[in-house]
Design an enzyme around this catalytic site. Structure first.
Site, PDB file in Angstrom:
ATOM      1  CE1 TYR A 194       0.207  -2.526   8.870  1.00 32.01           C
ATOM      2  CE2 TYR A 194       0.827  -4.255  10.407  1.00 32.01           C
ATOM      3  CZ  TYR A 194       1.170  -3.392   9.385  1.00 32.01           C
ATOM      4  OH  TYR A 194       2.435  -3.385   8.861  1.00 32.01           O
ATOM      5  CB  CYS A 195      -5.804  -3.377   6.213  1.00 29.23           C
ATOM      6  SG  CYS A 195      -7.335  -2.689   6.868  1.00 29.23           S
ATOM      7  CD  GLN A 196      -2.996   2.910   4.436  1.00 26.96           C
ATOM      8  OE1 GLN A 196      -2.162   2.061   4.134  1.00 26.96           O
ATOM      9  NE2 GLN A 196      -2.654   4.055   5.009  1.00 26.96           N
ATOM     10  CG  PHE A 207       0.310   1.713   8.061  1.00 26.72           C
ATOM     11  CD1 PHE A 207       1.297   1.189   8.883  1.00 26.72           C
ATOM     12  CD2 PHE A 207       0.660   2.656   7.116  1.00 26.72           C
ATOM     13  CE1 PHE A 207       2.620   1.610   8.758  1.00 26.72           C
ATOM     14  CE2 PHE A 207       1.969   3.082   6.988  1.00 26.72           C
ATOM     15  CZ  PHE A 207       2.958   2.552   7.809  1.00 26.72           C
TER      16      PHE A 207
END
Length: 130
Positions: A89-91, A118
């Site tokens: 996951y990232c932003q 996120f």
């Protein structure tokens, strides 16, 4: 294991793999609920590919931080087990999608990418470590 427990586990696994949003070349984009089921059922490697500053500001519990934009990224991913599932996951999803492609090229077997990143996780307010 009790028969009822086995049935529940099988039903959950079927729902995870049949409801996945999108699979592309071995990369499965999953919802928050699907990711939580994967974490509960499998021995997964949860990887936050955001910067250390973003990770420090808030992250999903038990995630390890491997910055996709770091010059050491290629070396850092070699520390992951290619045989164990990886959830990325990232932003918002762009960096984790690029990272998923890199992991696929590196020979990883099961790669999951959290849809919405996120940002989506924060809104659901599950097990967030701040």
């Amino acid at each position: 294991m009790k028969k009822s427990t086995i049935v529940i586990v099988l039903v959950l696994m079927i729902s995870v793999f049949s409801c996945s949003t999108k699979t592309k070349n071995g990369i499965t984009v999953v919802s928050i609920e699907e990711m939580q089921t994967l974490i509960d059922l499998e021995n997964v490697q949860l990887v936050d590919v955001r910067t250390p500053a973003e990770h420090k500001a808030g992250h999903i519990s038990n995630s390890q931080n491997i910055d996709f934009n770091s010059p050491t990224f290629e070396d850092d991913i070699t520390k992951l087990d290619k045989e164990k599932p990886v959830i990325l996951y990232c932003q918002r999803g762009a960096r984790s999608a690029k990272c998923a492609d890199k992991l696929l090229q590196a020979g990883f077997k099961k790669i999951y990418d959290l849809k919405g990143g996120f940002s989506e996780w924060e809104h659901v307010d599950l097990d967030i470590k701040l």
